[in-house]
Design an enzyme around this catalytic site. Structure first.
Site, PDB file in Angstrom:
ATOM      1  CG  ASP A 206      -1.814   1.177   1.328  1.00 52.10           C
ATOM      2  OD1 ASP A 206      -2.781   1.226   0.558  1.00 52.10           O
ATOM      3  OD2 ASP A 206      -1.553   2.068   2.165  1.00 52.10           O
ATOM      4  CD  GLU A 248      15.248 -15.474   2.857  1.00 52.18           C
ATOM      5  OE1 GLU A 248      14.581 -16.145   3.699  1.00 52.18           O
ATOM      6  OE2 GLU A 248      15.943 -14.490   3.165  1.00 52.18           O
TER       7      GLU A 248
END
Length: 525
Positions: A206, A248
């Site tokens: 956001d 990851e």
């Protein structure tokens, strides 16, 4: 806990259809009038039948709900009105079993004033370093520290009883974090890992371009460059660190980045930063062939140098619904009028919204569908005493706010509250049941049936580039692989190009087999 997303990236997000869930208004599973995770879980078969690849959830975290959940008090807890963390984990896992991934919303610019960090800061001491506290100007510090204005109207500063002021680019209940402090950066990287470990496949960021502030907090009217809080260079180090975390887990980002400078915009999409960002030029474009083509061309061109896919969206939880917007005499985007002002022709708006759905779903890249768009919902007029959006109050009542596109969904025409659940937190307009999903599911000509068919056929266009075809004025025509998309935005019917099969149409052809105005088709070449 759900299974973590594997640390691989199959590129699913490059051509995905992603459905935005505003939990509070989606479906109410416990009958209290507020949408919840139980309601979403019960409707997962509907979403699977719609054919979407992922769900983007607007904030479901613990929150006082002063700004629809974008005032987060605890990122590691689900708001009790929606359910529990265990339910969220079940939802993520159950959706994944249906082939639907989950994207969560992170609000890094600010937190709730009920967040433990801000409550500690109010008590004084070093906790204030995590926010932007400053003495005021004027003889007695009675004036705000600078001239910055809130996105919701009024000064971006609130004064405390001890005389200090704190910064909030949005509501006073949303104090801005100090992203120059290492603890703020570390906390958000930990939050990302928390949700990725629970199987979340991506994050929507956001207000992604607002985090970093000039440490001197100068007046905006000073005119100095760069801007004191929009699109500052130091932001890119933040997102490079985030990308390392996401990689990851094979997770992806989509940023809410409002920038007019296309070169600056593209910097956020470099290979070591965000995967995608929202394309607002397409959303804000009026129903005009030349302007839409320019928007499409510019969007593809600005993404090409960084190899990022474009995103396409017609509506979201902050924007007047497509049917209403396209049904106006002036179909351009206007934050100020929202659903009010220019009268709307819903029949016209619906025809255009159907054609726009086929246009957006034919374009290369990622498509976002806001809940209820697949039902053709119009903007609702909310009685002033029921409006909850802080934009309304902060504007002194001149801005109607964004609640008109957040009205709870109609699921079943013959049930109380159109099958949403309990008495809805926002009132449903008279006649809302006419848009109910169960009724539309049985109608092959409904908006829902159109979306289902288009999403099902969308992979047939392949991953190929867009090639424009010659077309009359007011008409957009292009190919991707062996699929042709033709959209007539003119007033008069046009002949279809040569084709072997009509795959899908947004409305009927005329008696001569021509494509009427405000209508779109997909054709096999």
């Amino acid at each position: 806990m759900g299974q973590p997303t594997p640390a691989t990236d199959d590129g699913w997000w490059r051509s995905a259809v992603i459905y935005q869930v505003y939990v509070r208004s989606f479906a109410d599973g416990d009958g209290d009038g507020t949408g919840d995770l139980a309601g979403v879980r019960a409707r997962l078969p509907y979403l699977a039948e719609l054919g979407v690849d992922a769900l983007w959830f607007t904030p479901w975290y613990r929150s006082p709900m002063k700004d629809g959940g974008y005032d987060v008090a605890d990122y590691r807890a689900i708001d009790p009105a929606f359910g529990t963390l265990a339910e969220a984990e079940k939802l993520i896992a159950e959706a994944r079993e249906l082939g639907i991934r989950t994207i969560v919303d992170i609000v890094p610019n600010h937190v709730s004033d009920q967040h433990p960090w801000f409550r500690a800061a109010l008590a004084g001491g070093p906790g204030r370093e995590l926010f932007h506290f400053r003495p005021g100007r004027g003889e007695h510090g009675e004036l705000p520290p600078n001239d910055w204005q809130s996105e919701f109207g009024g000064p971006a500063w609130t004064r405390l009883p001890d005389g200090d002021w704190y910064l909030h680019l949005f509501a006073p209940e949303q104090p801005d974090l100090n992203w120059a402090h290492p603890a703020v950066r570390q906390e958000h990287e930990d939050i990302l890992r928390f949700w990725f470990e629970r199987g979340v496949a991506g994050v929507r960021i956001d207000s992604a371009a607002l985090l970093a502030k000039d440490p001197e907090l100068p007046d905006v009217t000073d005119g100095r460059a760069p801007h004191p809080y929009v699109d500052r260079d130091e932001l890119h180090d933040v997102y490079r660190a985030w990308r390392a975390v996401a990689d990851e887990y094979g997770a992806v980002f989509v940023g809410e980045v409002w920038l007019p400078d296309t070169e600056r915009f593209a910097r956020y999409l470099r290979p070591d930063e965000l995967h995608t960002a929202f394309n607002f030029s397409f959303l804000t474009c009026p129903w005009d062939a030349d302007r839409l083509r320019t928007s499409i061309d510019d969007t593809l061109a600005e993404h090409a140098p960084v190899g990022a896919p474009a995103t396409w969206v017609l509506c979201n939880h902050d924007v007047t619904r497509t049917v209403t917007r396209y049904g106006r005499a002036d179909t351009g985007f206007d934050f100020a009028t929202k659903a009010f002002g220019t009268p709307t022709d819903l029949a016209l708006g619906t025809r255009r919204a159907r054609a726009a759905a086929l246009l957006s779903l034919a374009l290369p890249g990622t498509v976002y569908v806001y809940q209820g768009e697949e039902l053709g919902l119009p903007e609702a007029d909310i009685p002033p005493d029921r409006i909850e959006d802080p934009m309304h109050a902060r504007s002194g009542g001149t801005d109607p706010g964004r609640d008109g596109c957040r009205v709870p969904l109609p699921w079943a025409a013959g049930e109380p509250h159109a099958g949403f659940g309990g008495d809805p937190w926002l009132p449903q307009p008279d006649g809302w049941a006419a848009y109910a999903a169960d009724r539309q599911a049985e109608d092959p000509g409904s908006m829902l049936s159109l979306y289902r068919a288009a999403i099902r056929l969308r992979p047939e266009s392949g991953d190929g580039p867009l090639t424009w075809l010659p077309a009359p004025d007011g008409v957009l025509a292009f190919t991707r692989a062996d699929v042709l998309c033709v959209v007539n935005l003119a007033d008069t019917p046009v002949d279809l190009p040569a084709h072997t099969e009509l795959l899908l149409r947004s409305g009927p052809l005329d008696t001569a087999g021509r494509l009427p105005g405000d209508t779109a088709v997909w054709l096999r070449a």
